[in-house]
Design a protein around this motif. Sequence first.
Motif, PDB file in Angstrom:
ATOM      1  N   ALA A 127       0.793  -1.112   0.264  1.00 57.79           N
ATOM      2  CA  ALA A 127      -0.138   0.022  -0.128  1.00 57.79           C
ATOM      3  C   ALA A 127       1.194   1.407   0.230  1.00 57.79           C
ATOM      4  CB  ALA A 127      -1.032  -0.145   1.628  1.00 57.79           C
ATOM      5  N   TYR A 128       1.763   1.440   0.135  1.00 55.24           N
ATOM      6  CA  TYR A 128       3.007   2.673   0.951  1.00 55.24           C
ATOM      7  C   TYR A 128       3.928   3.047  -0.257  1.00 55.24           C
ATOM      8  CZ  TYR A 128       6.779   5.334   2.242  1.00 55.24           C
ATOM      9  OH  TYR A 128       7.355   6.062   3.070  1.00 55.24           O
ATOM     10  N   VAL A 129       3.964   1.725  -0.687  1.00 56.56           N
ATOM     11  CA  VAL A 129       5.116   1.952  -1.784  1.00 56.56           C
ATOM     12  C   VAL A 129       3.992   2.343  -3.017  1.00 56.56           C
ATOM     13  CG1 VAL A 129       6.754   0.490  -0.817  1.00 56.56           C
ATOM     14  CG2 VAL A 129       5.644  -0.383  -2.959  1.00 56.56           C
ATOM     15  N   GLU A 130       2.702   1.374  -3.103  1.00 56.63           N
ATOM     16  CA  GLU A 130       1.996   1.938  -4.413  1.00 56.63           C
ATOM     17  C   GLU A 130       1.840   3.261  -4.288  1.00 56.63           C
ATOM     18  OE1 GLU A 130      -1.338  -0.576  -5.289  1.00 56.63           O
ATOM     19  OE2 GLU A 130      -2.081   0.279  -6.805  1.00 56.63           O
ATOM     20  N   GLY A 131       1.424   3.979  -2.932  1.00 58.35           N
ATOM     21  CA  GLY A 131       1.224   5.192  -3.226  1.00 58.35           C
ATOM     22  C   GLY A 131       2.314   6.063  -3.088  1.00 58.35           C
ATOM     23  N   GLY A 132       3.200   5.395  -3.591  1.00 58.58           N
ATOM     24  CA  GLY A 132       4.805   6.226  -3.660  1.00 58.58           C
ATOM     25  C   GLY A 132       4.989   6.249  -5.358  1.00 58.58           C
ATOM     26  N   PHE A 133       4.436   5.486  -5.972  1.00 54.54           N
ATOM     27  CA  PHE A 133       4.727   5.215  -7.683  1.00 54.54           C
ATOM     28  C   PHE A 133       3.726   6.074  -7.954  1.00 54.54           C
ATOM     29  CE2 PHE A 133       7.930   1.443  -6.957  1.00 54.54           C
ATOM     30  CZ  PHE A 133       8.965   2.109  -7.945  1.00 54.54           C
ATOM     31  N   ARG A 134       2.708   5.564  -7.576  1.00 57.85           N
ATOM     32  CA  ARG A 134       1.188   6.498  -8.258  1.00 57.85           C
ATOM     33  C   ARG A 134       1.736   8.443  -7.937  1.00 57.85           C
ATOM     34  NH1 ARG A 134      -1.496   3.246 -10.351  1.00 57.85           N
ATOM     35  NH2 ARG A 134      -2.696   0.930  -9.641  1.00 57.85           N
ATOM     36  N   ALA A 135       1.620   8.958  -7.168  1.00 60.17           N
ATOM     37  CA  ALA A 135       2.059  10.430  -6.791  1.00 60.17           C
ATOM     38  C   ALA A 135       2.987  10.818  -8.023  1.00 60.17           C
ATOM     39  CB  ALA A 135       3.352  10.811  -5.800  1.00 60.17           C
ATOM     40  N   ALA A 136       2.453  12.274  -8.035  1.00 54.88           N
ATOM     41  CA  ALA A 136       2.955  12.987  -9.389  1.00 54.88           C
ATOM     42  C   ALA A 136       4.618  12.678  -9.606  1.00 54.88           C
ATOM     43  CB  ALA A 136       2.405  14.224  -9.472  1.00 54.88           C
ATOM     44  N   GLY A 137       4.950  12.970 -10.809  1.00 48.78           N
ATOM     45  CA  GLY A 137       6.706  12.839 -11.148  1.00 48.78           C
ATOM     46  C   GLY A 137       6.544  14.552 -11.374  1.00 48.78           C
ATOM     47  N   GLU A 138       8.052  14.887 -12.006  1.00 46.90           N
ATOM     48  CA  GLU A 138       8.495  15.818 -12.958  1.00 46.90           C
ATOM     49  C   GLU A 138       7.511  16.874 -13.405  1.00 46.90           C
ATOM     50  OE1 GLU A 138      13.076  14.945 -12.056  1.00 46.90           O
ATOM     51  OE2 GLU A 138      12.091  14.801 -13.062  1.00 46.90           O
ATOM     52  N   LYS A 139       6.918  15.710 -14.446  1.00 42.73           N
ATOM     53  CA  LYS A 139       6.736  16.586 -15.358  1.00 42.73           C
ATOM     54  C   LYS A 139       4.857  17.187 -15.441  1.00 42.73           C
ATOM     55  CE  LYS A 139       9.038  14.051 -18.308  1.00 42.73           C
ATOM     56  NZ  LYS A 139       9.398  13.445 -19.677  1.00 42.73           N
TER      57      LYS A 139
END
Lengths: 227, 227
Positions: B210-222
């Motif tokens: 749950a935690y790491v998936e939230g991390g990946f889903r967060a917005a990126g640089e663009k």
Amino acid sequence: MSHSESPEHGTRERLLDAAERLFAEEGIRSTSLRRIIREAGANLAAVHYHFGSKAELVVEVLARRIRPMNAERLRRLDRLEAEAAGGAPRLGDVLRALLGPALVTMRPSRKGPSRFRHLMVRLHTEGGDDLRTLVHAHFAETLQRFSVVVGRCCPHLSRREIMERMKFTIGAMAFSAMDHPAFRSFGEESGSDTEPVGRSDELDLDRLVAYVEGGFRAAGEKGEGSP
Amino acid sequence: MSHSESPEHGTRERLLDAAERLFAEEGIRSTSLRRIIREAGANLAAVHYHFGSKAELVVEVLARRIRPMNAERLRRLDRLEAEAAGGAPRLGDVLRALLGPALVTMRPSRKGPSRFRHLMVRLHTEGGDDLRTLVHAHFAETLQRFSVVVGRCCPHLSRREIMERMKFTIGAMAFSAMDHPAFRSFGEESGSDTEPVGRSDELDLDRLVAYVEGGFRAAGEKGEGSP
DNA sequence: GTCTATATGGGGATAGAC
DNA sequence: GTCTATCCCCATATAGAC
């Protein structure tokens, strides 16, 4: 400006610098005092004169970096809580207060390549028992104070989940400072992606905070996640 | 069933078991062969007979766990890709395929307390040069294959960001296996929160994913993040 | 395959001159 | 405060008996 900022360190300082570098590169228990004094251009007896034993040298090496780092973290947290005036600060700001000082502390120095980075990771693994309790003493207060505030930012998480995700966050932070070859091998290959290689600390911090904030915002065991 | 499943390990196996435990607890370079043979009830010369040198013993200790772990990871990833039939698998499933086998490998054994947990963390820090390249050889293929699939699940992230967040993820995973005292000290205090202490691996994995998936889903640089 | 015995070098710590 | 010289222990590795 004849001397930039104490260019001629005393023996004590040179020992601490050399020990810090070697502890990070070779491990604490694996680094001999003889190697340290050779690097520092000092004598073996000087270590025992200045520190008493290898164990106390280790304590000093760690405290010299960790104390100001955690002080800065708490200072920023205090400021955020004062600004919020009773309410909860923004989660991203709290995480920046926690992670920013760590990234700065672990940043490679201007002349030498890196210094404290690997040592931060070792701290959490190396050291049979004594070193663990030392690290605990250094980080316990900081960690608990941040956990409380993060908990107020994340009402969807139980106190147990907050602590667990704090642990995940410290792990992500610790590994962010590493340049493990496996993570570089194909990230930057040809010359197609022409990104500036020496990016600033602020950008590094931004990307780390984005990730861990996403981690905290994810749904917990009970129900909903991102507000 | 006179013997449950090879209850009387050979000397070679006993040496590997003892070395694994001591490497994890005391560090690799800090653990002497003498300590290992004492633990294993074997003789010093037996180490050199079976492995040739301490370095090759280290290689065997690591490979014995890492090889089946990464094989299982890739087997699950293959299955997910086959099921997706051209499309991208679900991000959470991919992350479970990456992290699940690691948590199982690092899980404390039924009799002894823990075994491989700290060693996994050490792997990424300890070892001047040779060990780093060994670890790289073990993890490079797995990491790159997962990066490609995760990249297809996260079109909002550049390849560089994917690699970086993979690093954060491995860090979160590595630290999730640790029971650092600082993280326990006030999480479970009084008897108010009566959660079952021995929670299953699946629940541990759920919370980490749950935690790491939230991390990946967060917005990126663009631009935008969670879809 | 497993043992004893040993070769060779490095480890932390200390005494005492300067 | 810094040095040399030294004590005593532990490290890896190997030779060779059983």
